[in-house]
Design an enzyme around this catalytic site. Sequence first.
Site, PDB file in Angstrom:
ATOM      1  N   ARG A  13       0.809  -1.223   0.000  1.00 50.47           N
ATOM      2  CA  ARG A  13       0.000   0.000   0.000  1.00 50.47           C
ATOM      3  C   ARG A  13       0.846   1.279   0.000  1.00 50.47           C
ATOM      4  O   ARG A  13       0.332   2.369  -0.133  1.00 50.47           O
ATOM      5  CB  ARG A  13      -0.958  -0.027   1.210  1.00 50.47           C
ATOM      6  N   THR A  81       1.864 -12.873   8.441  1.00 51.45           N
ATOM      7  CA  THR A  81       2.554 -12.569   9.705  1.00 51.45           C
ATOM      8  C   THR A  81       2.830 -13.828  10.531  1.00 51.45           C
ATOM      9  O   THR A  81       3.855 -13.921  11.199  1.00 51.45           O
ATOM     10  CB  THR A  81       1.729 -11.572  10.543  1.00 51.45           C
TER      11      THR A  81
HETATM   12  C1  UD1 Z   1      -1.655  -6.612  11.030  1.00 53.48           C
HETATM   13  C2  UD1 Z   1      -2.594  -7.540  11.829  1.00 53.48           C
HETATM   14  C3  UD1 Z   1      -3.829  -6.732  12.241  1.00 53.48           C
HETATM   15  C4  UD1 Z   1      -3.416  -5.524  13.025  1.00 53.48           C
HETATM   16  C5  UD1 Z   1      -2.407  -4.676  12.249  1.00 53.48           C
HETATM   17  C6  UD1 Z   1      -1.849  -3.592  13.143  1.00 53.48           C
HETATM   18  C7  UD1 Z   1      -2.275  -9.792  10.929  1.00 53.48           C
HETATM   19  C8  UD1 Z   1      -2.849 -10.849  10.059  1.00 53.48           C
HETATM   20  N1  UD1 Z   1      -2.973  -8.674  11.015  1.00 53.48           N
HETATM   21  O1  UD1 Z   1      -2.342  -6.233   9.833  1.00 53.48           O
HETATM   22  O2  UD1 Z   1      -4.682  -7.557  13.051  1.00 53.48           O
HETATM   23  O3  UD1 Z   1      -4.564  -4.748  13.351  1.00 53.48           O
HETATM   24  O4  UD1 Z   1      -1.299  -5.488  11.827  1.00 53.48           O
HETATM   25  O5  UD1 Z   1      -1.029  -2.722  12.447  1.00 53.48           O
HETATM   26  O6  UD1 Z   1      -1.242  -9.990  11.512  1.00 53.48           O
HETATM   27  N2  UD1 Z   1       5.056  -9.047   7.557  1.00 53.48           N
HETATM   28  C9  UD1 Z   1       6.059  -9.973   7.359  1.00 53.48           C
HETATM   29  N3  UD1 Z   1       5.832 -11.050   6.557  1.00 53.48           N
HETATM   30  C10 UD1 Z   1       4.632 -11.263   5.957  1.00 53.48           C
HETATM   31  C11 UD1 Z   1       3.597 -10.317   6.171  1.00 53.48           C
HETATM   32  C12 UD1 Z   1       3.847  -9.224   6.984  1.00 53.48           C
HETATM   33  O7  UD1 Z   1       7.165  -9.829   7.875  1.00 53.48           O
HETATM   34  O8  UD1 Z   1       4.500 -12.272   5.257  1.00 53.48           O
HETATM   35  C13 UD1 Z   1       5.336  -7.876   8.398  1.00 53.48           C
HETATM   36  C14 UD1 Z   1       5.187  -6.567   7.662  1.00 53.48           C
HETATM   37  O9  UD1 Z   1       6.432  -6.159   7.114  1.00 53.48           O
HETATM   38  C15 UD1 Z   1       4.722  -5.616   8.735  1.00 53.48           C
HETATM   39  C16 UD1 Z   1       4.008  -6.519   9.727  1.00 53.48           C
HETATM   40  O10 UD1 Z   1       4.406  -7.837   9.442  1.00 53.48           O
HETATM   41  O11 UD1 Z   1       5.809  -4.973   9.385  1.00 53.48           O
HETATM   42  C17 UD1 Z   1       2.503  -6.389   9.642  1.00 53.48           C
HETATM   43  O12 UD1 Z   1       2.092  -6.695   8.331  1.00 53.48           O
HETATM   44  P1  UD1 Z   1       0.991  -5.843   7.574  1.00 53.48           P
HETATM   45  O13 UD1 Z   1       0.798  -6.415   6.228  1.00 53.48           O
HETATM   46  O14 UD1 Z   1       1.273  -4.417   7.712  1.00 53.48           O
HETATM   47  O15 UD1 Z   1      -0.294  -6.253   8.462  1.00 53.48           O
HETATM   48  P2  UD1 Z   1      -1.631  -5.427   8.635  1.00 53.48           P
HETATM   49  O16 UD1 Z   1      -2.469  -5.614   7.435  1.00 53.48           O
HETATM   50  O17 UD1 Z   1      -1.322  -4.047   9.057  1.00 53.48           O
HETATM   51 CA    CA Z   2       0.589  -2.802   9.308  1.00 55.06          CA
END
Ligand code: UD1
Ligand code: CA
Length: 419
Positions: A13, A81
């Site tokens: 995004r 995550t």
């Molecule tokens: C996530 C939470 C959501 C919460 C929000 C808060 C999950 C499924 N959802 O959503 O409940 O309200 O954060 O900000 O966890 N990342 C990885 N590897 C991956 C995917 C993500 O390392 O495969 C890292 C991203 O770099 C980021 C963090 O995890 O720093 C969160 O990922 P992001 O995609 O931003 O999750 P949200 O959609 O914000």
């Molecule tokens: Ca996030």
Amino acid sequence: MQAIVLAAGIGERMHSSRPKVLHEIFGRPILDYVLEVLADLGIRRAKVVIGHGGEQVRSFLKKRGAFPRTEVVYQRHQKGTGHAVICAKKSFRGYQGDILIWPGDMPLLKRETLEAFLGAHRNAKADASVLSSLQADPAGYGRILRAGGRFYAIREELDASEIERRIQEVNSGIYLFKSKQLFEALRRIKPSNRKNEFYLTDTIEVLYRSKARLEAFPLALPDEGHGINSRQDLGEVIGIMKNREIQKHQAAGVTFVAPDQTFVAPGVSIGKDTVIYPWSYIESGVKIGKDCEIGPFAKIRKGTSIGDGAVVGSFVELNRSRLGKKVLAKHLTYLGDAQIGDDTNIGAGTITANYDGKRKHKTKIGKKVLIGSDTVFVAPVTVGDRARTGAGSVITRGSKIKKGELVAGVPARSLKRKG
Ligand code: UD1
Ligand code: CA
């Protein structure tokens, strides 16, 4: 305690070619703020999960001197995550304590808040705790589901029902898990959701079914739970951080004529009764004395200190410079790599030409000097106490103007002073 920082996500995004956690707030990557608070908490051995743009993140960590203490874990494919945490599992072999999980895109969280969270988690003897927050607009966050007040699951926005979407208590993305429970629950999550990802948040329901103790503690200040997913979020977080700084300075006796139109990075010191006029931009590490006037439209860059009672007026840029007490630089000036003595007056339009295309050079100006308007100093240059330059003078490279000497012209030559 041990910690995992999640920083492998693509940051879709943001629409950027730079990994999300390396986007900057006041000249420092988002991730830098997270690592700083972790170190303040006494956690110096964080495991950082990297993947998308991993080499860039790794080289930032290297530059920051994070190695060898910090451990990098690669998540080759970003499958969510939950999957990111599974990738770090090996590093916790034999570890029985709590694991703090912190997404790398949340730079506003304070140490005190995390300490309170840890205290609450331990008091409650919880197996897993989530830091929640109440958001007026919860869009984009996972919702905290409770039954009879008891927290039992987190529902991601995309998978939430109409009614669940109205819930304003959301998951901040910060968790504390007992290590054993965490990895056991992770073995049982499935990517059966709209994004086909392994959600860390699904471990909560798994743990609930196995009768684990779960808690969600709401943040006192919802601002701290602001994550960065988009450029809009980034702008908001910068605003929150800047307001925090300004409020801190206001509480210590600094006037901001237009706080919303003033930018002050963290790590700036400003003395009492200094007044900051609108549209001034002050970078990290700058020191400003008391009773100063700054701006409007002043840009004060790293490595600069300003003495008590000085005036830095409109369209003045200072860079790596030291201004003494009561120095006046009121209009249209650039001072870079300059050192200016007490009570010196810098005329309008004065410029230090500090860069010769290869290297930066210094300009040293003494006390009680009067610099005429539109003077150019081709550095390196030194100017003795009580000297004067005429309007429009060009002080050429290597010049040493003596105490009390008057110079003028292009290039500037010594003139006899009358009287
Ligand atoms: C996530 C939470 C959501 C919460 C929000 C808060 C999950 C499924 N959802 O959503 O409940 O309200 O954060 O900000 O966890 N990342 C990885 N590897 C991956 C995917 C993500 O390392 O495969 C890292 C991203 O770099 C980021 C963090 O995890 O720093 C969160 O990922 P992001 O995609 O931003 O999750 P949200 O959609 O914000
Ligand atoms: Ca996030």
